[in-house]
Design a protein around this motif. Structure first.
Motif, PDB file in Angstrom:
ATOM      1  N   SER A 240      43.693 -13.265 -21.251  1.00 52.44           N
ATOM      2  CA  SER A 240      44.338 -13.368 -20.397  1.00 52.44           C
ATOM      3  C   SER A 240      45.128 -12.711 -20.859  1.00 52.44           C
ATOM      4  CB  SER A 240      44.773 -15.101 -21.457  1.00 52.44           C
ATOM      5  OG  SER A 240      45.190 -15.213 -22.047  1.00 52.44           O
ATOM      6  N   ALA A 241      46.625 -13.336 -19.913  1.00 50.83           N
ATOM      7  CA  ALA A 241      47.898 -12.581 -20.025  1.00 50.83           C
ATOM      8  C   ALA A 241      48.451 -13.714 -19.220  1.00 50.83           C
ATOM      9  CB  ALA A 241      47.255 -11.516 -19.284  1.00 50.83           C
ATOM     10  N   ILE A 242      49.814 -13.384 -19.504  1.00 53.87           N
ATOM     11  CA  ILE A 242      51.250 -14.258 -19.046  1.00 53.87           C
ATOM     12  C   ILE A 242      51.803 -13.212 -18.926  1.00 53.87           C
ATOM     13  CG2 ILE A 242      51.289 -15.044 -21.307  1.00 53.87           C
ATOM     14  CD1 ILE A 242      52.301 -17.671 -20.293  1.00 53.87           C
TER      15      ILE A 242
ATOM     16  N   GLU B 125      30.562  -7.280 -21.152  1.00 51.47           N
ATOM     17  CA  GLU B 125      32.531  -8.007 -20.985  1.00 51.47           C
ATOM     18  C   GLU B 125      32.066  -8.725 -22.793  1.00 51.47           C
ATOM     19  OE1 GLU B 125      34.395  -7.484 -16.716  1.00 51.47           O
ATOM     20  OE2 GLU B 125      33.760  -9.353 -17.914  1.00 51.47           O
ATOM     21  N   THR B 126      30.842  -9.624 -22.781  1.00 53.19           N
ATOM     22  CA  THR B 126      31.657  -9.967 -23.924  1.00 53.19           C
ATOM     23  C   THR B 126      31.365  -9.528 -25.163  1.00 53.19           C
ATOM     24  OG1 THR B 126      29.034 -10.613 -23.595  1.00 53.19           O
ATOM     25  CG2 THR B 126      30.221 -12.246 -22.782  1.00 53.19           C
ATOM     26  N   ARG B 127      30.416  -8.114 -24.830  1.00 48.12           N
ATOM     27  CA  ARG B 127      29.896  -7.283 -26.212  1.00 48.12           C
ATOM     28  C   ARG B 127      31.540  -6.304 -26.459  1.00 48.12           C
ATOM     29  NH1 ARG B 127      25.297  -8.149 -23.160  1.00 48.12           N
ATOM     30  NH2 ARG B 127      25.231  -5.899 -23.066  1.00 48.12           N
ATOM     31  N   TYR B 128      32.319  -6.378 -25.467  1.00 48.87           N
ATOM     32  CA  TYR B 128      33.140  -5.009 -26.195  1.00 48.87           C
ATOM     33  C   TYR B 128      34.408  -5.845 -27.511  1.00 48.87           C
ATOM     34  CZ  TYR B 128      33.217  -3.630 -21.196  1.00 48.87           C
ATOM     35  OH  TYR B 128      32.888  -3.407 -19.767  1.00 48.87           O
ATOM     36  N   LEU B 129      34.759  -4.801 -28.186  1.00 46.66           N
ATOM     37  CA  LEU B 129      35.551  -4.897 -29.272  1.00 46.66           C
ATOM     38  C   LEU B 129      36.512  -5.571 -29.030  1.00 46.66           C
ATOM     39  CD1 LEU B 129      34.671  -1.353 -30.716  1.00 46.66           C
ATOM     40  CD2 LEU B 129      33.859  -3.727 -32.076  1.00 46.66           C
TER      41      LEU B 129
ATOM     42  N   LEU C 240      41.002  -4.858 -20.818  1.00 49.17           N
ATOM     43  CA  LEU C 240      40.844  -5.328 -19.947  1.00 49.17           C
ATOM     44  C   LEU C 240      41.537  -6.700 -19.619  1.00 49.17           C
ATOM     45  CD1 LEU C 240      38.069  -6.251 -18.290  1.00 49.17           C
ATOM     46  CD2 LEU C 240      37.522  -7.509 -19.846  1.00 49.17           C
ATOM     47  N   ALA C 241      41.891  -7.662 -20.333  1.00 50.75           N
ATOM     48  CA  ALA C 241      42.685  -8.261 -19.864  1.00 50.75           C
ATOM     49  C   ALA C 241      43.967  -7.408 -19.507  1.00 50.75           C
ATOM     50  CB  ALA C 241      44.020  -8.905 -20.999  1.00 50.75           C
ATOM     51  N   LEU C 242      44.407  -6.633 -19.962  1.00 55.30           N
ATOM     52  CA  LEU C 242      46.097  -5.760 -18.424  1.00 55.30           C
ATOM     53  C   LEU C 242      44.962  -4.862 -17.401  1.00 55.30           C
ATOM     54  CD1 LEU C 242      48.752  -4.854 -18.801  1.00 55.30           C
ATOM     55  CD2 LEU C 242      47.764  -2.951 -19.836  1.00 55.30           C
TER      56      LEU C 242
ATOM     57  N   LYS D  53      34.976   3.560 -19.074  1.00 52.77           N
ATOM     58  CA  LYS D  53      35.383   3.011 -18.715  1.00 52.77           C
ATOM     59  C   LYS D  53      37.275   3.109 -19.486  1.00 52.77           C
ATOM     60  CE  LYS D  53      32.710  -0.667 -17.213  1.00 52.77           C
ATOM     61  NZ  LYS D  53      32.155  -2.585 -16.725  1.00 52.77           N
ATOM     62  N   ILE D  54      37.491   3.115 -20.602  1.00 50.32           N
ATOM     63  CA  ILE D  54      38.726   4.012 -21.260  1.00 50.32           C
ATOM     64  C   ILE D  54      39.821   4.368 -20.472  1.00 50.32           C
ATOM     65  CG2 ILE D  54      40.076   3.902 -22.792  1.00 50.32           C
ATOM     66  CD1 ILE D  54      38.129   2.144 -24.557  1.00 50.32           C
ATOM     67  N   ALA D  55      38.728   5.619 -20.129  1.00 48.40           N
ATOM     68  CA  ALA D  55      39.139   7.047 -19.473  1.00 48.40           C
ATOM     69  C   ALA D  55      40.095   5.849 -18.437  1.00 48.40           C
ATOM     70  CB  ALA D  55      38.577   7.962 -19.639  1.00 48.40           C
ATOM     71  N   LYS D  56      39.674   5.068 -17.466  1.00 50.62           N
ATOM     72  CA  LYS D  56      39.039   5.153 -15.772  1.00 50.62           C
ATOM     73  C   LYS D  56      40.286   4.111 -16.393  1.00 50.62           C
ATOM     74  CE  LYS D  56      34.442   5.804 -14.087  1.00 50.62           C
ATOM     75  NZ  LYS D  56      33.528   5.252 -13.444  1.00 50.62           N
ATOM     76  N   TRP D  57      40.786   3.341 -17.181  1.00 48.75           N
ATOM     77  CA  TRP D  57      41.322   2.684 -17.286  1.00 48.75           C
ATOM     78  C   TRP D  57      42.732   3.177 -17.453  1.00 48.75           C
ATOM     79  CZ3 TRP D  57      38.557  -1.715 -20.994  1.00 48.75           C
ATOM     80  CH2 TRP D  57      37.243  -2.417 -19.612  1.00 48.75           C
ATOM     81  N   GLY D  58      42.661   3.687 -18.281  1.00 49.25           N
ATOM     82  CA  GLY D  58      43.948   4.725 -18.483  1.00 49.25           C
ATOM     83  C   GLY D  58      44.798   5.793 -17.437  1.00 49.25           C
TER      84      GLY D  58
END
Length: 317
Positions: free
Chosen positions: A23-25, A47-51, A58-60, A96-101
């Motif tokens: 979540s994010a606020i 996604e439940t197994r993400y660190l 992912l929240a961001l 995914k981390i590279a794509k998200w970045g």
């Protein structure tokens, strides 16, 4: 939407994760924090197994998907105690981390350390989000030391070094180095140790455990052995100078078998094999971290001599 914004107003965001959701606020800060939007996402399948650190990213990303107009029109400050900015900018991530970045880099997002949680609304938000079972929110995880494995080798193929950094979340960061100068085995071990310390320092680590299979280097750093060679003494000074920038550092000797990962990266840097099982950054260290010092005796000549120009050059250098 819970409050009205001013044009070009700076906004602030807190991220939170649990075992099954992120979540994010989004808030505005005018001495008192006012909530703007609250978004959350239930994790599914892999996604439940993400660190936890990957869940924070992912929240961001999910917040940007839901509220793109806020990120396009405002500067958003993400308040977190974790090194998200440094993690997203590292070049040795794929998937995914590279794509998200890349996606996050297109917005004016800045990162600040979270010093405190102001406002009753935010406290209510965290309390409401907490799962029924008393699971720990990632921002309150007890601090454990980062782990760094370092190794260096010098052979006919050249001098190389490898480091493996294991973050608090268990993410492994790999790095290989080729030294562009001749160096002894002990000097290469020190180069690897310095590279590992500076890399983990750049990621924001405060407590670190460093593992090396070099008995000489570890004992010299611990103070059990004395350094006599002038270059080794300079390396030792640089290492201790870098260690002083951490809250706590332990340098531990391990058997070569326990340091195979870093040893493989050191060998990789000098290997000519084209096929590498994963993306690993291999960096060239062009010069030694220890600057060679040339001591010149004063030479007095009655007449100009052919070596005068050489002496002047060395003195100026």
């Amino acid at each position: 939407m819970l409050t009205v914004l001013e044009p070009d107003e700076d906004l602030f965001m807190y991220l939170s994760v649990s075992e099954h959701a992120v979540s994010a606020i989004l808030l505005r800060d005018q001495r008192v924090q006012y909530p703007i939007y609250y978004v959350n996402k239930t994790l599914v399948d892999a996604e439940t197994r993400y660190l936890p650190l990957k869940k924070l990213i992912l929240a961001l990303v999910h917040a940007i998907r839901k509220l793109p107009y806020y990120f396009q029109a405002h500067t958003v400050y993400v308040l977190t105690k974790y090194p998200l900015k440094l993690l997203l900018k590292r070049s040795n991530f794929t998937g995914k981390i590279a794509k998200w970045g890349i996606r996050l880099g297109s917005f004016n997002i800045r990162y600040r350390p979270r010093s405190s949680m102001k406002g009753q609304v935010l406290s209510d938000f965290v309390a409401e989000f907490s799962p029924r079972k008393e699971l720990e929110i990632v921002c309150h995880v007890e601090v454990h030391p980062w782990k760094v494995f370092v190794d260096g080798t010098s052979s006919a193929l050249g001098a190389t070094a490898g480091i493996v950094i294991i973050t608090l979340e268990g993410i492994k960061l790999e790095h290989s180095f080729r030294l562009g100068f001749r160096a002894s085995n002990n000097e290469v071990e020190y180069e690897a140790l310095l590279a590992g310390l500076k890399a983990v320092l750049g990621l924001g680590a405060k407590e670190v455990e460093v593992y090396s299979d070099s008995r000489l280097v570890v004992n010299q750093v611990q103070g059990s052995f004395e350094a006599k060679d002038s270059r080794i003494m300079e390396y030792l000074r640089l290492v201790k100078q870098t260690m002083d920038r951490f809250l706590n550092v332990r340098v531990v000797q391990v058997a070569r078998g326990q340091n195979r990962h870093a040893d493989f990266l050191a060998i990789l840097a000098s290997s000519l094999t084209k096929e590498v099982p994963r993306l690993i950054k291999v960096e060239l260290v062009a010069e030694s971290r220890v600057n060679a010092r040339i001591v010149i005796s004063l030479i007095i000549a009655a007449e100009p001599c052919w070596i005068d120009s050489i002496i002047d050059f060395l003195v100026e250098d």
